[in-house]
Scaffold this motif. Structure first.
Motif, short mmCIF file in Angstrom:
data_model
loop_
_atom_site.label_atom_id
_atom_site.label_comp_id
_atom_site.label_asym_id
_atom_site.label_seq_id
_atom_site.Cartn_x
_atom_site.Cartn_y
_atom_site.Cartn_z
N GLY A 114 -9.04 -6.44 -6.10
CA GLY A 114 -8.27 -5.58 -7.00
C GLY A 114 -7.44 -4.60 -6.20
O GLY A 114 -7.96 -3.90 -5.34
N LEU A 115 -6.14 -4.57 -6.45
CA LEU A 115 -5.22 -3.69 -5.73
C LEU A 115 -5.02 -2.38 -6.50
O LEU A 115 -5.19 -2.35 -7.72
CB LEU A 115 -3.87 -4.39 -5.55
N PRO A 116 -4.62 -1.33 -5.82
CA PRO A 116 -4.32 -0.08 -6.53
C PRO A 116 -3.22 -0.30 -7.56
O PRO A 116 -2.22 -0.98 -7.28
CB PRO A 116 -3.82 0.85 -5.41
N PHE A 154 -7.54 -2.17 4.54
CA PHE A 154 -7.46 -1.12 3.52
C PHE A 154 -8.26 0.12 3.96
O PHE A 154 -7.81 1.25 3.77
CB PHE A 154 -7.97 -1.61 2.17
N ASP A 155 -9.42 -0.10 4.55
CA ASP A 155 -10.21 1.04 5.04
C ASP A 155 -9.43 1.81 6.10
O ASP A 155 -9.41 3.04 6.07
CB ASP A 155 -11.55 0.57 5.60
N ARG A 156 -8.80 1.10 7.03
CA ARG A 156 -8.01 1.77 8.08
C ARG A 156 -6.85 2.56 7.48
O ARG A 156 -6.52 3.63 7.96
CB ARG A 156 -7.49 0.75 9.09
N TYR A 157 -6.22 2.00 6.44
CA TYR A 157 -5.08 2.66 5.79
C TYR A 157 -5.53 3.69 4.75
O TYR A 157 -4.71 4.33 4.13
CB TYR A 157 -4.21 1.62 5.09
N ARG A 172 3.14 0.09 1.49
CA ARG A 172 1.99 0.45 2.33
C ARG A 172 0.79 -0.44 2.03
O ARG A 172 0.12 -0.94 2.95
CB ARG A 172 1.64 1.92 2.09
N VAL A 173 0.51 -0.66 0.75
CA VAL A 173 -0.57 -1.56 0.37
C VAL A 173 -0.27 -2.97 0.89
O VAL A 173 -1.14 -3.64 1.47
CB VAL A 173 -0.77 -1.58 -1.16
N SER A 174 0.96 -3.41 0.71
CA SER A 174 1.34 -4.75 1.14
C SER A 174 1.28 -4.90 2.66
O SER A 174 0.90 -5.96 3.18
CB SER A 174 2.74 -5.08 0.63
N ALA A 175 1.61 -3.83 3.40
CA ALA A 175 1.50 -3.86 4.86
C ALA A 175 0.05 -4.01 5.29
O ALA A 175 -0.26 -4.75 6.24
CB ALA A 175 2.11 -2.60 5.46
N ALA A 176 -0.85 -3.33 4.59
CA ALA A 176 -2.28 -3.45 4.90
C ALA A 176 -2.75 -4.88 4.62
O ALA A 176 -3.51 -5.45 5.40
CB ALA A 176 -3.09 -2.45 4.10
N VAL A 177 -2.27 -5.46 3.51
CA VAL A 177 -2.63 -6.86 3.21
C VAL A 177 -2.13 -7.76 4.33
O VAL A 177 -2.88 -8.61 4.85
CB VAL A 177 -2.04 -7.31 1.86
N ALA A 178 -0.87 -7.59 4.72
CA ALA A 178 -0.29 -8.43 5.77
C ALA A 178 -1.08 -8.27 7.07
O ALA A 178 -1.35 -9.27 7.76
CB ALA A 178 1.18 -8.07 5.98
N GLU A 179 -1.45 -7.05 7.41
CA GLU A 179 -2.23 -6.81 8.62
C GLU A 179 -3.58 -7.52 8.54
O GLU A 179 -4.01 -8.18 9.49
CB GLU A 179 -2.44 -5.32 8.83
N GLY A 180 -4.24 -7.40 7.39
CA GLY A 180 -5.52 -8.07 7.22
C GLY A 180 -5.41 -9.58 7.32
O GLY A 180 -6.23 -10.23 7.97
N LEU A 181 -4.37 -10.14 6.72
CA LEU A 181 -4.19 -11.59 6.78
C LEU A 181 -3.86 -12.04 8.19
O LEU A 181 -4.35 -13.10 8.64
CB LEU A 181 -3.10 -12.03 5.81
N ASP A 182 -3.06 -11.26 8.92
CA ASP A 182 -2.73 -11.60 10.31
C ASP A 182 -3.97 -11.56 11.18
O ASP A 182 -4.17 -12.42 12.03
CB ASP A 182 -1.68 -10.64 10.87
#
Length: 155
Positions: free
Chosen positions: A126-128, A85-88, A140-150
């Motif tokens: 908590g998500l936006p 999330f910080d990166r995004y 975009r939020v979901s992509a950040a979540v997926a990246e973090g989980l990966d």
């Protein structure tokens, strides 16, 4: 007001969750006529998150229409999602901070062991949420979540 938070998400004094002035209450009442449309918009955001995030996502009807939560399996996952999330440049927060029993004002209060609270407080994000969040924003939020989980999966 605002749980006694002053510049940090840490309750340091006796407080309440009374954040609304009379003016803001009047604006809220004036907005009541448009609530049905806003509720539909918020539900669309929730449905969008649920479509991307599946069983990790918690929102209405189990929770309020006003917020959506992501539950990570581990603290490492939650940390990796926050870093993504910080990166995004996406705002988020640990929904319950570190837990009420760890807030400065309550830290000396007697308590039982709170393993479940400790575990959830670390993993619940908590998500936006806003009625005007677009499908692209949700993706975009979901992509950040997926990246973090990966990233967390490789640790």
């Amino acid at each position: 007001l605002n749980f006694g938070f002053q510049g940090a998400r840490d309750c340091r004094m006796p407080s309440t969750n009374g954040k609304i002035s009379e003016y803001h209450a009047a604006v809220g009442l004036a907005e009541d006529d448009g609530w049905a449309d806003k509720a539909r918009s918020l539900q669309a955001v929730i449905d969008g998150y649920r479509g991307f995030l599946g069983s990790r996502f918690y929102g209405a009807p189990d929770l309020s229409l006003s917020y959506g939560l992501l539950l990570c399996d581990t603290l490492a996952q939650a940390d990796a999602v926050h870093e993504a999330f910080d990166r995004y440049e996406i705002g988020s927060r640990q929904w319950y901070g570190r837990g009420l029993h760890r807030q400065s004002y309550f830290s000396n209060a007697p308590t039982d062991r709170l393993e479940i609270s400790d575990s959830l407080a670390q993993r619940l994000i908590g998500l936006p949420m806003a009625p005007d969040l677009s499908s692209a924003d949700i993706a975009r939020v979901s992509a950040a979540v997926a990246e973090g989980l990966d990233i967390a999966a490789t640790l």
